[in-house]
Scaffold this motif. Sequence first.
Motif, PDB file in Angstrom:
ATOM      1  N   HIS A   1       4.651  -3.815   8.488  1.00  0.00           N
ATOM      2  CA  HIS A   1       3.695  -3.253   7.531  1.00  0.00           C
ATOM      3  C   HIS A   1       2.364  -3.985   7.679  1.00  0.00           C
ATOM      4  O   HIS A   1       1.994  -4.795   6.852  1.00  0.00           O
ATOM      5  CB  HIS A   1       4.227  -3.371   6.101  1.00  0.00           C
TER       6      HIS A   1
ATOM      7  N   ASP B   1      -2.320  -2.147   2.039  1.00  0.00           N
ATOM      8  CA  ASP B   1      -1.541  -1.625   0.920  1.00  0.00           C
ATOM      9  C   ASP B   1      -0.397  -0.807   1.487  1.00  0.00           C
ATOM     10  O   ASP B   1      -0.611   0.257   2.081  1.00  0.00           O
ATOM     11  CB  ASP B   1      -2.421  -0.769   0.015  1.00  0.00           C
ATOM     12  N   ALA B   2       0.833  -1.281   1.320  1.00  0.00           N
ATOM     13  CA  ALA B   2       2.005  -0.604   1.874  1.00  0.00           C
ATOM     14  C   ALA B   2       2.746   0.218   0.829  1.00  0.00           C
ATOM     15  O   ALA B   2       3.904   0.565   1.037  1.00  0.00           O
ATOM     16  CB  ALA B   2       2.948  -1.632   2.487  1.00  0.00           C
ATOM     17  N   SER B   3       2.074   0.545  -0.289  1.00  0.00           N
ATOM     18  CA  SER B   3       2.751   1.291  -1.347  1.00  0.00           C
ATOM     19  C   SER B   3       3.176   2.679  -0.872  1.00  0.00           C
ATOM     20  O   SER B   3       4.197   3.211  -1.310  1.00  0.00           O
ATOM     21  CB  SER B   3       1.841   1.406  -2.574  1.00  0.00           C
ATOM     22  N   ARG B   4       2.408   3.268   0.042  1.00  0.00           N
ATOM     23  CA  ARG B   4       2.779   4.576   0.557  1.00  0.00           C
ATOM     24  C   ARG B   4       4.034   4.521   1.414  1.00  0.00           C
ATOM     25  O   ARG B   4       4.678   5.545   1.647  1.00  0.00           O
ATOM     26  CB  ARG B   4       1.630   5.152   1.382  1.00  0.00           C
TER      27      ARG B   4
ATOM     28  N   GLY C   1       6.556   2.750   0.468  1.00  0.00           N
ATOM     29  CA  GLY C   1       7.605   2.356  -0.455  1.00  0.00           C
ATOM     30  C   GLY C   1       7.777   0.858  -0.573  1.00  0.00           C
ATOM     31  O   GLY C   1       8.841   0.385  -0.960  1.00  0.00           O
ATOM     32  N   CYS C   2       6.734   0.109  -0.256  1.00  0.00           N
ATOM     33  CA  CYS C   2       6.792  -1.353  -0.289  1.00  0.00           C
ATOM     34  C   CYS C   2       5.735  -1.858  -1.260  1.00  0.00           C
ATOM     35  O   CYS C   2       4.580  -1.443  -1.205  1.00  0.00           O
ATOM     36  CB  CYS C   2       6.562  -1.927   1.112  1.00  0.00           C
ATOM     37  N   GLY C   3       6.129  -2.764  -2.142  1.00  0.00           N
ATOM     38  CA  GLY C   3       5.206  -3.285  -3.133  1.00  0.00           C
ATOM     39  C   GLY C   3       4.562  -4.597  -2.761  1.00  0.00           C
ATOM     40  O   GLY C   3       3.885  -5.207  -3.594  1.00  0.00           O
ATOM     41  N   ILE C   4       4.742  -5.050  -1.524  1.00  0.00           N
ATOM     42  CA  ILE C   4       4.161  -6.320  -1.079  1.00  0.00           C
ATOM     43  C   ILE C   4       2.747  -6.084  -0.585  1.00  0.00           C
ATOM     44  O   ILE C   4       2.490  -5.183   0.219  1.00  0.00           O
ATOM     45  CB  ILE C   4       5.025  -6.955   0.018  1.00  0.00           C
ATOM     46  N   PHE C   5       1.827  -6.898  -1.057  1.00  0.00           N
ATOM     47  CA  PHE C   5       0.415  -6.731  -0.707  1.00  0.00           C
ATOM     48  C   PHE C   5       0.107  -7.484   0.577  1.00  0.00           C
ATOM     49  O   PHE C   5       0.603  -8.597   0.802  1.00  0.00           O
ATOM     50  CB  PHE C   5      -0.475  -7.242  -1.840  1.00  0.00           C
TER      51      PHE C   5
END
Length: 278
Positions: free
Chosen positions: A186, A190-193, A195-199
């Motif tokens: 990743h 921003d890996a929120s797309r 499915g990851c919440g780590i910045f």
Amino acid sequence: MADEFLVNARLGRDLAESTTQAYATSVALYLRWCARTGLAWVQATARLGRFVYWLQHEDGGSLVRLDDPVRGARRVNTVLAAVREFIRFAVATGQADPAALEPLYDLVPDWDLPADVRGEGPARLRPRARHGLREPDSLIDAASPEEILGLLRACRNARDRFIVVAMWCMGLRRGELTGVRREDVHFVADASRLGCGIFGAHVHVRRRENVNKASAKSRRHRAAPADWLTVQAYDRFMVERDACRAAQDSDFLLEALSRRAALERKVHPHMARHVVFA
């Protein structure tokens, strides 16, 4: 008995294959010593001090000079730890008498433990391994930036340069890096797309059963942060990897690009030769 112990370590306790292999080597040394001394492996625990001496000075069946030990203190202590686990397993499964454990441990007060572990009240007795060598304090001889730069200059492709940079900057073990899948990378802000919440840019290190035998040592999943240099090396590697048709069908991040594929790739010579340094 030894086979049951190793099967339980690998399958029952889910230890890494490399750890199980180390256990196998250590137990084999213990059983070899028992065979040469004529002692049953259950009864030999009472003479483990002699086993320690044998480990230090035995080499191919003969003793070497006393000032030139075959195995160092750390290696000897690793073998002893595996032997203790082996005997404990034998006792727990009823294949050895509990008395076999008595020569292996001393009962000592727990005053040396931290207060939050020891708790309140009077000191309690706890078992402590009786046999072991004092390991000398040694400084970690980490590679210098000049040595890393020399390794990078010796690399002949972007994949090898990425391996050097990732292990140096991210602290990944070789088994961890060779087991990374493309979905684990990743390298975005921003890996929120995904499915990851780590910045921030990072790599997920997961323990899996891989066909290439690569395995992360720890069972716990973790995310290793990546710096700008690692991301740059990764981008260069991806240019070469995406140009190799044979590598596109693999989910593993690291693939050996064949000589033919490397010659067929359409990469700018400057991009294929160097990693940009700040």
